[in-house]
Design a protein around this motif. Sequence first.
Motif, PDB file in Angstrom:
ATOM      1  N   VAL A 196      -6.734   4.464  -3.040  1.00  0.00           N
ATOM      2  CA  VAL A 196      -7.468   3.825  -4.142  1.00  0.00           C
ATOM      3  C   VAL A 196      -6.923   2.418  -4.367  1.00  0.00           C
ATOM      4  CG1 VAL A 196      -8.037   3.929  -6.595  1.00  0.00           C
ATOM      5  CG2 VAL A 196      -7.884   6.050  -5.251  1.00  0.00           C
ATOM      6  N   ASP A 197      -7.814   1.427  -4.412  1.00  0.00           N
ATOM      7  CA  ASP A 197      -7.391   0.068  -4.744  1.00  0.00           C
ATOM      8  C   ASP A 197      -7.009   0.003  -6.220  1.00  0.00           C
ATOM      9  OD1 ASP A 197      -7.860  -0.939  -2.180  1.00  0.00           O
ATOM     10  OD2 ASP A 197      -9.973  -1.374  -2.634  1.00  0.00           O
ATOM     11  N   GLU A 213      15.428  11.970   5.951  1.00  0.00           N
ATOM     12  CA  GLU A 213      14.414  12.316   4.955  1.00  0.00           C
ATOM     13  C   GLU A 213      13.481  11.139   4.694  1.00  0.00           C
ATOM     14  OE1 GLU A 213      16.201  13.712   1.384  1.00  0.00           O
ATOM     15  OE2 GLU A 213      16.543  15.739   2.159  1.00  0.00           O
ATOM     16  N   ASN A 214      14.050   9.940   4.624  1.00  0.00           N
ATOM     17  CA  ASN A 214      13.234   8.753   4.392  1.00  0.00           C
ATOM     18  C   ASN A 214      12.342   8.443   5.582  1.00  0.00           C
ATOM     19  OD1 ASN A 214      14.319   8.185   1.804  1.00  0.00           O
ATOM     20  ND2 ASN A 214      16.122   7.289   2.740  1.00  0.00           N
ATOM     21  N   VAL A 215      12.864   8.648   6.787  1.00  0.00           N
ATOM     22  CA  VAL A 215      12.063   8.403   7.992  1.00  0.00           C
ATOM     23  C   VAL A 215      10.838   9.312   8.010  1.00  0.00           C
ATOM     24  CG1 VAL A 215      12.055   8.582  10.505  1.00  0.00           C
ATOM     25  CG2 VAL A 215      14.013   7.546   9.349  1.00  0.00           C
ATOM     26  N   VAL A 216      11.038  10.585   7.686  1.00  0.00           N
ATOM     27  CA  VAL A 216       9.925  11.544   7.691  1.00  0.00           C
ATOM     28  C   VAL A 216       8.909  11.192   6.596  1.00  0.00           C
ATOM     29  CG1 VAL A 216       9.294  13.953   7.295  1.00  0.00           C
ATOM     30  CG2 VAL A 216      11.266  13.403   8.726  1.00  0.00           C
ATOM     31  N   ALA A 217       9.398  10.884   5.405  1.00  0.00           N
ATOM     32  CA  ALA A 217       8.489  10.554   4.306  1.00  0.00           C
ATOM     33  C   ALA A 217       7.719   9.269   4.590  1.00  0.00           C
ATOM     34  CB  ALA A 217       9.268  10.421   3.001  1.00  0.00           C
ATOM     35  N   LEU A 218       8.385   8.281   5.180  1.00  0.00           N
ATOM     36  CA  LEU A 218       7.699   7.028   5.489  1.00  0.00           C
ATOM     37  C   LEU A 218       6.668   7.224   6.592  1.00  0.00           C
ATOM     38  CD1 LEU A 218       7.390   4.050   4.902  1.00  0.00           C
ATOM     39  CD2 LEU A 218       9.267   3.583   6.501  1.00  0.00           C
ATOM     40  N   ALA A 219       6.982   8.055   7.577  1.00  0.00           N
ATOM     41  CA  ALA A 219       6.009   8.348   8.636  1.00  0.00           C
ATOM     42  C   ALA A 219       4.767   9.013   8.053  1.00  0.00           C
ATOM     43  CB  ALA A 219       6.644   9.235   9.706  1.00  0.00           C
ATOM     44  N   ASP A 220       4.964   9.884   7.070  1.00  0.00           N
ATOM     45  CA  ASP A 220       3.824  10.523   6.394  1.00  0.00           C
ATOM     46  C   ASP A 220       2.974   9.469   5.687  1.00  0.00           C
ATOM     47  OD1 ASP A 220       2.496  12.991   5.031  1.00  0.00           O
ATOM     48  OD2 ASP A 220       3.164  11.760   3.339  1.00  0.00           O
ATOM     49  N   ALA A 221       3.634   8.521   5.004  1.00  0.00           N
ATOM     50  CA  ALA A 221       2.896   7.460   4.317  1.00  0.00           C
ATOM     51  C   ALA A 221       2.147   6.582   5.309  1.00  0.00           C
ATOM     52  CB  ALA A 221       3.866   6.614   3.481  1.00  0.00           C
ATOM     53  N   LYS A 222       2.790   6.240   6.426  1.00  0.00           N
ATOM     54  CA  LYS A 222       2.142   5.420   7.449  1.00  0.00           C
ATOM     55  C   LYS A 222       0.885   6.098   7.965  1.00  0.00           C
ATOM     56  CE  LYS A 222       5.138   1.913   8.171  1.00  0.00           C
ATOM     57  NZ  LYS A 222       4.802   0.472   8.182  1.00  0.00           N
ATOM     58  N   ALA A 223       0.962   7.418   8.174  1.00  0.00           N
ATOM     59  CA  ALA A 223      -0.191   8.164   8.666  1.00  0.00           C
ATOM     60  C   ALA A 223      -1.350   8.140   7.666  1.00  0.00           C
ATOM     61  CB  ALA A 223       0.207   9.610   8.965  1.00  0.00           C
ATOM     62  N   LYS A 224      -1.048   7.915   6.400  1.00  0.00           N
ATOM     63  CA  LYS A 224      -2.064   7.848   5.353  1.00  0.00           C
ATOM     64  C   LYS A 224      -2.564   6.424   5.124  1.00  0.00           C
ATOM     65  CE  LYS A 224      -0.012  11.782   2.877  1.00  0.00           C
ATOM     66  NZ  LYS A 224       0.846  12.175   1.727  1.00  0.00           N
ATOM     67  N   VAL A 238      -1.849   5.168 -12.801  1.00  0.00           N
ATOM     68  CA  VAL A 238      -2.004   4.000 -11.929  1.00  0.00           C
ATOM     69  C   VAL A 238      -3.310   4.089 -11.162  1.00  0.00           C
ATOM     70  CG1 VAL A 238      -1.017   2.729  -9.986  1.00  0.00           C
ATOM     71  CG2 VAL A 238       0.498   3.718 -11.736  1.00  0.00           C
ATOM     72  N   SER A 239      -3.574   5.250 -10.565  1.00  0.00           N
ATOM     73  CA  SER A 239      -4.812   5.434  -9.801  1.00  0.00           C
ATOM     74  C   SER A 239      -6.047   5.248 -10.670  1.00  0.00           C
ATOM     75  CB  SER A 239      -4.832   6.831  -9.167  1.00  0.00           C
ATOM     76  OG  SER A 239      -3.793   6.981  -8.230  1.00  0.00           O
ATOM     77  N   ALA A 240      -5.944   5.615 -11.944  1.00  0.00           N
ATOM     78  CA  ALA A 240      -7.078   5.508 -12.864  1.00  0.00           C
ATOM     79  C   ALA A 240      -7.212   4.111 -13.472  1.00  0.00           C
ATOM     80  CB  ALA A 240      -6.938   6.544 -13.972  1.00  0.00           C
ATOM     81  N   GLY A 241      -6.262   3.233 -13.183  1.00  0.00           N
ATOM     82  CA  GLY A 241      -6.335   1.864 -13.700  1.00  0.00           C
ATOM     83  C   GLY A 241      -5.753   1.677 -15.079  1.00  0.00           C
ATOM     84  N   ARG A 242      -5.072   2.719 -15.604  1.00  0.00           N
ATOM     85  CA  ARG A 242      -4.490   2.601 -16.948  1.00  0.00           C
ATOM     86  C   ARG A 242      -3.044   2.111 -16.904  1.00  0.00           C
ATOM     87  NH1 ARG A 242      -6.799   7.708 -17.059  1.00  0.00           N
ATOM     88  NH2 ARG A 242      -4.743   8.704 -17.163  1.00  0.00           N
ATOM     89  N   ALA A 243      -2.489   1.985 -15.708  1.00  0.00           N
ATOM     90  CA  ALA A 243      -1.127   1.492 -15.518  1.00  0.00           C
ATOM     91  C   ALA A 243      -1.078   0.787 -14.180  1.00  0.00           C
ATOM     92  CB  ALA A 243      -0.117   2.644 -15.573  1.00  0.00           C
ATOM     93  N   ALA A 244      -0.007   0.071 -13.934  1.00  0.00           N
ATOM     94  CA  ALA A 244       0.180  -0.623 -12.656  1.00  0.00           C
ATOM     95  C   ALA A 244       1.541  -0.240 -12.091  1.00  0.00           C
ATOM     96  CB  ALA A 244       0.086  -2.134 -12.846  1.00  0.00           C
ATOM     97  N   LEU A 245       1.715  -0.491 -10.796  1.00  0.00           N
ATOM     98  CA  LEU A 245       2.918  -0.068 -10.090  1.00  0.00           C
ATOM     99  C   LEU A 245       3.475  -1.240  -9.290  1.00  0.00           C
ATOM    100  CD1 LEU A 245       4.557   2.598  -9.502  1.00  0.00           C
ATOM    101  CD2 LEU A 245       3.168   2.830  -7.441  1.00  0.00           C
ATOM    102  N   ARG A 249       0.879  -1.160   0.000  1.00  0.00           N
ATOM    103  CA  ARG A 249       0.000   0.000   0.000  1.00  0.00           C
ATOM    104  C   ARG A 249       0.923   1.219   0.000  1.00  0.00           C
ATOM    105  NH1 ARG A 249      -5.206  -0.920   2.233  1.00  0.00           N
ATOM    106  NH2 ARG A 249      -5.156   1.057   3.362  1.00  0.00           N
ATOM    107  N   SER A 250       0.847   2.021  -1.030  1.00  0.00           N
ATOM    108  CA  SER A 250       1.793   3.126  -1.193  1.00  0.00           C
ATOM    109  C   SER A 250       1.071   4.469  -1.252  1.00  0.00           C
ATOM    110  CB  SER A 250       2.623   2.938  -2.469  1.00  0.00           C
ATOM    111  OG  SER A 250       3.447   1.801  -2.373  1.00  0.00           O
ATOM    112  N   ALA A 251       1.825   5.511  -0.939  1.00  0.00           N
ATOM    113  CA  ALA A 251       1.292   6.873  -0.982  1.00  0.00           C
ATOM    114  C   ALA A 251       2.328   7.804  -1.592  1.00  0.00           C
ATOM    115  CB  ALA A 251       0.918   7.351   0.423  1.00  0.00           C
TER     116      ALA A 251
END
Length: 288
Positions: free
Chosen positions: A263-264, A152-163, A238-245, A128-130
């Motif tokens: 978005v799934d 920088e990675n710790v802060v960005a990952l904490a932001d993703a975790k919060a989402k 990706v969010s629109a379903g026209r590509a995958a990640l 699950r990515s943000a």
Amino acid sequence: MSLVIWAEGRLVGAEEAALSAVDHGITVGDGVFETCTVLDGQVFALTRHLARLRRSALGLGLEAPDERKVRDGVTAVLDTAVAASGPFDGRLRLTVTAGVGPLGSMRVPGAQSVVVAAQDSVMAPESRSARSPWPRNERSPIAGLKTTSYAENVVALADAKAKGADESILPNTVGELCEGTGSNVFVERGGELVTPRLDSGCLAGITRALVLEWGAEAGLPVREAHEGELGFDVLDEVSAGRAALALTSSGRNVQPVTWLDGVDVAAGEVTLAAREVFEKLCRERLDP
């Protein structure tokens, strides 16, 4: 299996003091590291990881790590872990710091500390990515180096975790897709699996390289992006379903992203084929 740690020639407990309080790796994050996959009690792709450890150290201005010392630590940790719990799948981390130094940013030449640690773990089958609100600086002097300066990675990952995510996907400063905080990214669209160029500022991932090599060997349409091909706005597709990640790393292998910014999203067919190839070959070719 409990965490097994080797520091500067001896096995230590997780709560035991092992390095100086003024080791430069602690005071200013002056060091480099590698995280390796352990398969059945053996390190996967150790030669490649040691080569990148050396490149990172030299790029940071450190002396090349003592490879014999690092390998001695790897052997001590794995022998201890296997003797205690039997062969295991997990992770092994190699850390080399600039050693004891002043409280400021200047380092003492010739001083280094080596730490090796291992623990069992299970890889998640999907991510699950943000999107990150902050970019990776592709012009940074440490761009593409695997250093212990990870704030920088710790802060960005904490932001993703919060989402509600487990990884944060970063652009670079010119709006290109770059990487995750601890992973490389691949976009599947038009029947191809494409990853950002290294000059985007992303890490030259070991798993990333093997997906390109083994995927091509298996006849899969995998490649590095052309210049300007992957803008950060490709994630809208990706969010629109026209590509995958997909994400790749030593802690993920080849991992489809099935949720992006709330978005799934579906895993791509080429991604799943690349994952199957990687999972097979990584156990057949231990040190590719």
